[in-house]
Design a protein around this motif. Sequence first.
Motif, PDB file in Angstrom:
ATOM      1  N   UNK A 115      21.865 -39.052 -44.197  1.00  0.00           N
ATOM      2  CA  UNK A 115      21.928 -38.934 -45.839  1.00  0.00           C
ATOM      3  C   UNK A 115      21.642 -40.332 -46.353  1.00  0.00           C
ATOM      4  N   UNK A 116      21.913 -41.580 -45.365  1.00  0.00           N
ATOM      5  CA  UNK A 116      21.527 -42.996 -45.757  1.00  0.00           C
ATOM      6  C   UNK A 116      20.138 -43.369 -45.660  1.00  0.00           C
ATOM      7  N   UNK A 117      19.284 -42.561 -45.041  1.00  0.00           N
ATOM      8  CA  UNK A 117      18.153 -42.891 -44.874  1.00  0.00           C
ATOM      9  C   UNK A 117      17.843 -43.638 -43.256  1.00  0.00           C
ATOM     10  N   UNK A 118      18.928 -43.747 -42.558  1.00  0.00           N
ATOM     11  CA  UNK A 118      18.814 -44.116 -41.313  1.00  0.00           C
ATOM     12  C   UNK A 118      18.542 -43.222 -40.179  1.00  0.00           C
ATOM     13  N   UNK A 119      17.476 -43.531 -39.156  1.00  0.00           N
ATOM     14  CA  UNK A 119      17.151 -42.591 -38.130  1.00  0.00           C
ATOM     15  C   UNK A 119      18.529 -42.154 -37.362  1.00  0.00           C
ATOM     16  N   UNK A 120      18.607 -40.906 -37.007  1.00  0.00           N
ATOM     17  CA  UNK A 120      19.901 -40.499 -36.100  1.00  0.00           C
ATOM     18  C   UNK A 120      19.693 -40.509 -34.607  1.00  0.00           C
ATOM     19  N   UNK A 121      18.497 -41.321 -34.228  1.00  0.00           N
ATOM     20  CA  UNK A 121      18.176 -41.490 -32.861  1.00  0.00           C
ATOM     21  C   UNK A 121      16.869 -41.843 -32.898  1.00  0.00           C
ATOM     22  N   UNK A 122      16.326 -41.869 -31.628  1.00  0.00           N
ATOM     23  CA  UNK A 122      14.838 -42.565 -31.441  1.00  0.00           C
ATOM     24  C   UNK A 122      13.876 -41.510 -32.084  1.00  0.00           C
ATOM     25  N   UNK A 123      12.902 -41.996 -32.377  1.00  0.00           N
ATOM     26  CA  UNK A 123      11.616 -40.815 -32.739  1.00  0.00           C
ATOM     27  C   UNK A 123      11.022 -40.217 -31.329  1.00  0.00           C
ATOM     28  N   UNK A 124      11.002 -38.898 -31.489  1.00  0.00           N
ATOM     29  CA  UNK A 124      10.419 -38.330 -30.347  1.00  0.00           C
ATOM     30  C   UNK A 124       8.734 -38.254 -30.453  1.00  0.00           C
ATOM     31  N   UNK A 125       7.969 -39.194 -29.785  1.00  0.00           N
ATOM     32  CA  UNK A 125       6.639 -39.544 -29.877  1.00  0.00           C
ATOM     33  C   UNK A 125       6.062 -39.177 -28.539  1.00  0.00           C
ATOM     34  N   UNK A 126       4.872 -38.319 -28.787  1.00  0.00           N
ATOM     35  CA  UNK A 126       4.249 -37.898 -27.595  1.00  0.00           C
ATOM     36  C   UNK A 126       2.591 -37.908 -27.835  1.00  0.00           C
ATOM     37  N   UNK A 127       2.089 -38.335 -26.671  1.00  0.00           N
ATOM     38  CA  UNK A 127       0.518 -38.013 -26.866  1.00  0.00           C
ATOM     39  C   UNK A 127       0.364 -36.584 -26.882  1.00  0.00           C
ATOM     40  N   UNK A 128      -0.532 -36.105 -27.845  1.00  0.00           N
ATOM     41  CA  UNK A 128      -0.915 -34.786 -27.545  1.00  0.00           C
ATOM     42  C   UNK A 128      -2.301 -34.530 -28.086  1.00  0.00           C
ATOM     43  N   UNK A 129      -2.769 -33.120 -27.584  1.00  0.00           N
ATOM     44  CA  UNK A 129      -3.951 -32.570 -28.066  1.00  0.00           C
ATOM     45  C   UNK A 129      -3.874 -31.543 -29.223  1.00  0.00           C
ATOM     46  N   UNK A 130      -4.918 -31.535 -29.764  1.00  0.00           N
ATOM     47  CA  UNK A 130      -4.789 -30.694 -30.947  1.00  0.00           C
ATOM     48  C   UNK A 130      -5.879 -31.206 -32.249  1.00  0.00           C
ATOM     49  N   UNK A 131      -5.331 -30.635 -33.343  1.00  0.00           N
ATOM     50  CA  UNK A 131      -6.396 -31.022 -34.547  1.00  0.00           C
ATOM     51  C   UNK A 131      -5.652 -30.997 -35.566  1.00  0.00           C
ATOM     52  N   UNK A 132      -6.253 -31.633 -36.710  1.00  0.00           N
ATOM     53  CA  UNK A 132      -5.662 -31.389 -38.112  1.00  0.00           C
ATOM     54  C   UNK A 132      -6.955 -31.128 -38.795  1.00  0.00           C
ATOM     55  N   UNK A 133      -6.705 -30.368 -40.133  1.00  0.00           N
ATOM     56  CA  UNK A 133      -7.695 -29.804 -40.913  1.00  0.00           C
ATOM     57  C   UNK A 133      -7.186 -29.952 -42.315  1.00  0.00           C
ATOM     58  N   UNK A 134      -8.164 -30.489 -43.250  1.00  0.00           N
ATOM     59  CA  UNK A 134      -7.995 -30.371 -44.577  1.00  0.00           C
ATOM     60  C   UNK A 134      -9.162 -29.812 -45.280  1.00  0.00           C
TER      61      UNK A 134
END
Length: 157
Positions: A115-134
């Motif tokens: 609620x204070x805007x502080x992260x609750x843990x480390x971000x889960x970051x991964x290399x990934x395959x896939x796509x984004x569309x607009x």
Amino acid sequence: MIRLWMATLLLAVPAAGAPTLAFGRLEHTPSRCQIVANGRPLDCQRLQITANGSSGLRLRFIGDDEETGGSYQLSFISLEGDQGSPLSCDRSGCRLEQSRWSASLLSTAWVRFDARGLPTGLPIARTASGRCWIDAETVSCESHSRNAHAMSAEAQL
């Protein structure tokens, strides 16, 4: 004497010009937005599209966690795509210039905030395959990663 020296120094330093690479962020409140993270569907309320120089985009889908008063974010980092960047930025802000765009993904990141805007843990970051569309009505991303659930998000413009 010191003030005169500092004033002279400030006049001698050239003013910073406009950057040559597009850098900025478009923020939008979509009419409908949903994230699927770790196999669980979640609503989202905000979309941010950030240009990181000329190399690609960060598409961030942000939701409010009503149970904890915090928030969560699912980010997709993409390459620029064959069509270049769909984001056009100037001093007044950023806007989508292309009605159709797609690009390959480099990575995804999932993070929760309290609620204070502080992260609750480390971000889960991964290399990934896939796509984004607009397209004219929708921004969507879908990623696949080894040993992890598929992640996706879609926002109606």
